[in-house]
Design a protein around this motif. Structure first.
Motif, short mmCIF file in Angstrom:
data_model
loop_
_atom_site.label_atom_id
_atom_site.label_comp_id
_atom_site.label_asym_id
_atom_site.label_seq_id
_atom_site.Cartn_x
_atom_site.Cartn_y
_atom_site.Cartn_z
N ALA A 33 5.47 -12.03 0.79
CA ALA A 33 6.22 -10.50 0.79
C ALA A 33 5.03 -10.01 1.30
CB ALA A 33 5.90 -10.10 -0.22
N GLU A 34 5.68 -9.10 2.80
CA GLU A 34 4.90 -8.53 4.32
C GLU A 34 5.12 -6.94 3.44
OE1 GLU A 34 5.56 -10.43 7.75
OE2 GLU A 34 4.80 -13.08 7.35
N ASP A 35 6.14 -6.89 4.10
CA ASP A 35 6.25 -4.97 4.17
C ASP A 35 7.12 -4.90 2.69
OD1 ASP A 35 6.71 -2.57 4.09
OD2 ASP A 35 8.36 -2.70 6.09
N PHE A 36 6.31 -3.81 1.48
CA PHE A 36 6.73 -3.61 0.19
C PHE A 36 7.51 -2.83 0.33
CE2 PHE A 36 2.33 -5.70 -0.23
CZ PHE A 36 2.82 -6.65 -1.10
N SER A 37 7.26 -1.91 1.55
CA SER A 37 8.87 -0.76 1.65
C SER A 37 9.85 -0.97 2.07
CB SER A 37 7.94 0.20 2.83
OG SER A 37 8.43 -0.87 4.21
N VAL A 38 10.25 -2.50 1.42
CA VAL A 38 11.61 -2.55 1.70
C VAL A 38 12.43 -3.59 0.10
CG1 VAL A 38 11.31 -4.29 3.37
CG2 VAL A 38 11.19 -5.26 1.69
N TYR A 39 11.34 -3.54 -0.82
CA TYR A 39 11.89 -3.95 -2.35
C TYR A 39 12.34 -3.01 -2.89
CZ TYR A 39 9.71 -8.16 -0.24
OH TYR A 39 8.92 -9.46 0.62
N ASP A 40 13.55 -3.11 -3.59
CA ASP A 40 13.68 -1.94 -5.13
C ASP A 40 13.09 -1.67 -6.31
OD1 ASP A 40 16.30 -1.14 -3.53
OD2 ASP A 40 17.00 -3.03 -3.90
N VAL A 41 12.11 -3.71 -6.11
CA VAL A 41 11.52 -3.19 -8.17
C VAL A 41 10.15 -3.78 -7.12
CG1 VAL A 41 11.15 -3.95 -9.47
CG2 VAL A 41 13.51 -3.17 -9.44
N VAL A 42 9.72 -3.52 -6.98
CA VAL A 42 7.84 -3.79 -7.46
C VAL A 42 6.76 -4.65 -8.43
CG1 VAL A 42 5.42 -4.29 -5.90
CG2 VAL A 42 7.57 -3.39 -4.73
N ILE A 43 6.94 -6.19 -8.97
CA ILE A 43 6.43 -5.72 -10.35
C ILE A 43 4.05 -6.53 -9.94
CG2 ILE A 43 5.69 -7.10 -12.66
CD1 ILE A 43 8.97 -7.25 -12.15
N ILE A 44 3.39 -5.87 -10.62
CA ILE A 44 2.72 -5.81 -10.08
C ILE A 44 1.53 -6.65 -11.30
CG2 ILE A 44 0.08 -5.53 -9.23
CD1 ILE A 44 1.46 -2.39 -8.17
N ALA A 45 1.28 -7.57 -11.07
CA ALA A 45 0.63 -8.74 -12.20
C ALA A 45 -1.14 -8.71 -11.95
CB ALA A 45 1.03 -10.10 -12.33
N LEU A 46 -1.93 -8.13 -11.61
CA LEU A 46 -3.01 -7.28 -10.87
C LEU A 46 -4.28 -7.00 -12.09
CD1 LEU A 46 -2.57 -7.17 -7.70
CD2 LEU A 46 -3.95 -8.75 -8.32
N PRO A 47 -5.94 -7.64 -12.59
CA PRO A 47 -6.86 -6.54 -13.35
C PRO A 47 -6.14 -5.04 -13.49
CG PRO A 47 -7.92 -8.45 -12.24
CD PRO A 47 -6.08 -8.48 -11.75
N PRO A 48 -6.88 -4.11 -13.94
CA PRO A 48 -6.66 -2.87 -13.51
C PRO A 48 -7.05 -1.99 -12.36
CG PRO A 48 -7.13 -3.68 -16.00
CD PRO A 48 -7.33 -4.24 -15.01
N GLU A 49 -7.94 -2.88 -12.09
CA GLU A 49 -9.31 -2.06 -10.72
C GLU A 49 -8.39 -2.56 -9.65
OE1 GLU A 49 -10.94 -0.13 -10.18
OE2 GLU A 49 -12.05 0.30 -11.86
N ALA A 50 -7.62 -3.91 -9.75
CA ALA A 50 -6.65 -4.61 -8.42
C ALA A 50 -6.12 -3.98 -8.35
CB ALA A 50 -7.12 -6.35 -8.59
N THR A 51 -5.17 -3.42 -9.01
CA THR A 51 -3.73 -3.03 -9.17
C THR A 51 -3.70 -1.30 -8.93
OG1 THR A 51 -2.91 -4.07 -11.24
CG2 THR A 51 -2.13 -2.28 -11.35
N MET A 52 -4.40 0.05 -9.27
CA MET A 52 -4.88 0.54 -9.00
C MET A 52 -5.12 0.45 -7.15
SD MET A 52 -3.94 2.91 -10.98
CE MET A 52 -4.12 3.93 -9.11
N ASP A 53 -5.98 -0.44 -7.11
CA ASP A 53 -6.08 -0.99 -5.16
C ASP A 53 -4.86 -0.84 -4.67
OD1 ASP A 53 -8.32 -0.85 -3.27
OD2 ASP A 53 -7.83 -2.49 -3.01
N PHE A 54 -4.34 -2.10 -5.66
CA PHE A 54 -3.35 -1.55 -4.82
C PHE A 54 -1.97 -1.07 -4.37
CE2 PHE A 54 1.50 -4.20 -4.74
CZ PHE A 54 1.26 -4.88 -4.00
N ILE A 55 -1.92 -0.37 -5.52
CA ILE A 55 -1.10 0.52 -5.14
C ILE A 55 -1.44 1.90 -4.12
CG2 ILE A 55 -0.65 2.87 -6.65
CD1 ILE A 55 0.54 0.71 -9.18
N ASN A 56 -2.63 2.04 -4.34
CA ASN A 56 -2.92 3.12 -3.12
C ASN A 56 -3.15 2.85 -2.36
OD1 ASN A 56 -3.60 5.23 -5.66
ND2 ASN A 56 -5.95 3.85 -5.82
#
Length: 271
Positions: A33-56
């Motif tokens: 995965a390189e461009d996340f804007s092409v996906y219908d569903v994205v599942i994030i499996a990271l620790p809390p802080e890293a998850t929010m960093d990824f989302i932002n």
């Protein structure tokens, strides 16, 4: 792996390039995965802080379903809903795992027959929620539990986080050495989860600390009752204390209706 088994097209991303390449080489994912804007569903499996960093930082498709698998939900909702998003967020927590980590510990059957908690908030989009339920069914989860973030964090403090803390404390005894030949199932069960990642679990404990401290206080109180009964030499008192635990344990398997929790049998629905 379970999604691919179910026929989904799955791309992947990882902070470690070596892990990502391993997934491609071993057909665990279809591509990187390189461009996340092409996906219908994205599942994030990271620790809390890293998850929010990824989302932002990531750009998602308008209306995409973005789900996380963190073991803490109130903290996640607080941060996800702190600003407007162009995606539909669903908080999830698969109730399955291993004491080992890394891609080589992964297996496509991990979720077979397991439960998944799918959190609903006032902001949760019903269609996004149903998408996650459908995917969980296809991944062969047996039960889906629908509840609020507050209920999730309260229950998980007791059913998961406290258990890991007990295991971690239990092994801090000098008798842990030279146990070969002295152990059975109870020892294996008590010690297995003491080997989980300290960093990851510290992040979860600290973001659920108010509830978790209360559960630890309750545990300490009951341990003191057992210790005092043993120290007193009063067998009747000790038997009564232990009998109280036996009686309470039966409540774990009782099925009761609750306005806070809805349980969906996914495999019955699939049939």
């Amino acid at each position: 792996m379970s999604l691919k088994r179910a026929g989904y097209s799955v791309d992947g991303w990882n902070r470690s390039k070596d892990t990502l390449q391993y997934c491609v080489d071993n057909h665990i994912i279809d591509g990187k995965a390189e461009d996340f804007s092409v996906y219908d569903v994205v599942i994030i499996a990271l620790p809390p802080e890293a998850t929010m960093d990824f989302i932002n930082k990531a750009a998602f498709k308008d209306g995409a379903v973005v789900a996380d698998a963190c073991g803490i939900k109130g903290w996640m909702e607080e941060h996800v809903y702190a600003r407007e998003r162009n995606f539909r967020y669903v908080g999830c927590h698969p109730m399955a795992g291993k004491e080992t980590s890394g891609i080589k510990s992964a297996c496509e059957t991990l979720f077979d027959g397991a439960s998944i908690v799918v959190v609903q908030a006032p902001q949760t989009d019903p269609d996004a929620y149903e998408t996650i339920i459908r995917m969980a069914r296809d991944m062969r989860f047996r039960l889906a539990v629908k509840c609020s973030a507050e209920v999730h964090d309260r229950k998980i403090a007791y059913t998961s986080q406290l258990c890991h803390i007990i295991s971690n404390c239990y092994v801090k005894n000098d008798e842990i050495e030279n146990c070969l030949g002295f152990t059975g199932g109870s020892f294996r069960d008590m010690t297995r989860i003491s080997r989980v990642s300290p960093g990851m679990w510290t992040a979860l404990y600290m973001r659920n600390r108010e509830t978790l401290v209360g559960d630890i206080d309750n545990l300490v109180e009951n341990l003191v009752k057992v210790r005092d009964a043993i120290a007193s030499g009063d067998e009747k008192e000790l038997e009564e204390v232990l009998a109280g635990g036996v009686e309470r344990s039966r409540m774990a398997t009782e099925v009761k209706t609750s306005p806070e929790i809805e349980i969906i049998n996914l495999q019955d629905e699939a049939k």
